[in-house]
Motif scaffolding. Structure first.
Motif, PDB file in Angstrom:
ATOM      1  N   ARG A 109      -1.135  -3.170  -0.565  1.00 49.32           N
ATOM      2  CA  ARG A 109      -1.472  -4.485  -1.401  1.00 49.32           C
ATOM      3  C   ARG A 109      -2.816  -4.176  -1.799  1.00 49.32           C
ATOM      4  O   ARG A 109      -3.670  -3.543  -1.713  1.00 49.32           O
ATOM      5  CB  ARG A 109      -1.190  -5.733  -0.413  1.00 49.32           C
ATOM      6  N   SER A 110      -3.180  -5.101  -3.044  1.00 46.85           N
ATOM      7  CA  SER A 110      -4.644  -4.798  -3.665  1.00 46.85           C
ATOM      8  C   SER A 110      -5.775  -5.692  -3.064  1.00 46.85           C
ATOM      9  O   SER A 110      -6.956  -5.509  -3.285  1.00 46.85           O
ATOM     10  CB  SER A 110      -4.470  -5.359  -4.983  1.00 46.85           C
TER      11      SER A 110
ATOM     12  N   PRO B 150      -6.163  -8.574   3.771  1.00 47.53           N
ATOM     13  CA  PRO B 150      -5.308  -9.610   4.370  1.00 47.53           C
ATOM     14  C   PRO B 150      -6.023 -10.567   5.304  1.00 47.53           C
ATOM     15  O   PRO B 150      -5.423 -11.636   5.832  1.00 47.53           O
ATOM     16  CB  PRO B 150      -4.071  -8.786   5.038  1.00 47.53           C
TER      17      PRO B 150
ATOM     18  N   GLU C 131      -0.002  -4.924   3.880  1.00 52.03           N
ATOM     19  CA  GLU C 131       0.565  -5.915   4.431  1.00 52.03           C
ATOM     20  C   GLU C 131       0.572  -6.158   5.951  1.00 52.03           C
ATOM     21  O   GLU C 131       0.799  -5.075   6.502  1.00 52.03           O
ATOM     22  CB  GLU C 131       2.299  -6.337   4.037  1.00 52.03           C
TER      23      GLU C 131
END
Length: 159
Positions: free
Chosen positions: A90-91, A94, A111
């Protein structure tokens, strides 16, 4: 933290280590949510160098950064971890809190769906960081919401 034991007849020798005095660190375990990874350097170039770890805040439920782990892996474990992490890219981070700049630099965020386990010697109550971590393995029997920040009201905490 830990325990120092000695032979009953041993003498204290300032500034010198003796085989008659043994230090046994207190080792604890903690389940962790994997939130990212960093590339390896030197002998680990081209491989995973370490993972960025999180746990859920006991009050808010937020996933917070609690440290990283880069030891305890054999070569095959590094390859297996990379294969699990790559599809989860993911960019953005989290984590609800800021990851220290030196750890976030070059991080590959994922993630937060994988749970692992580490051993550690200390959980710092002010910074909320695991210290002296080593990887123990994956915990497929646990889900990320089950992973909580160590409870510092019980001492060092064992998650």
């Amino acid at each position: 933290m830990g325990l120092v034991v000695k032979a009953r007849t041993s003498k204290y020798r300032p500034g010198r280590r003796s085989p008659e005095w043994l230090k046994h660190p207190l080792i604890q375990t903690q389940e962790v949510v994997i939130g990212g990874w960093r590339a390896g350097q030197g002998g680990r170039e081209g491989l995973l160098g370490g993972m960025l770890l999180g746990a859920h805040d006991r009050d808010t439920g937020d996933l917070v950064y609690i440290g990283d782990v880069g030891t305890g892996f054999n070569h095959q474990a590094l390859l297996d971890a990379q294969a699990k992490l790559d599809p989860l890219a993911r960019s953005t981070s989290p984590f609800a809190n800021e990851v220290p700049r030196d750890r976030a630099r070059g991080a590959h965020w994922v993630e937060p769906v994988l749970v692992g386990e580490v051993v550690y010697r200390q959980f710092t109550p002010r910074e909320h960081r695991l210290r002296h971590t080593a990887w123990r393995g994956w915990r497929p029997d646990k889900t990320p919401p089950e992973v909580l920040v160590p409870d510092t009201s019980r001492g060092a905490g064992d998650g």
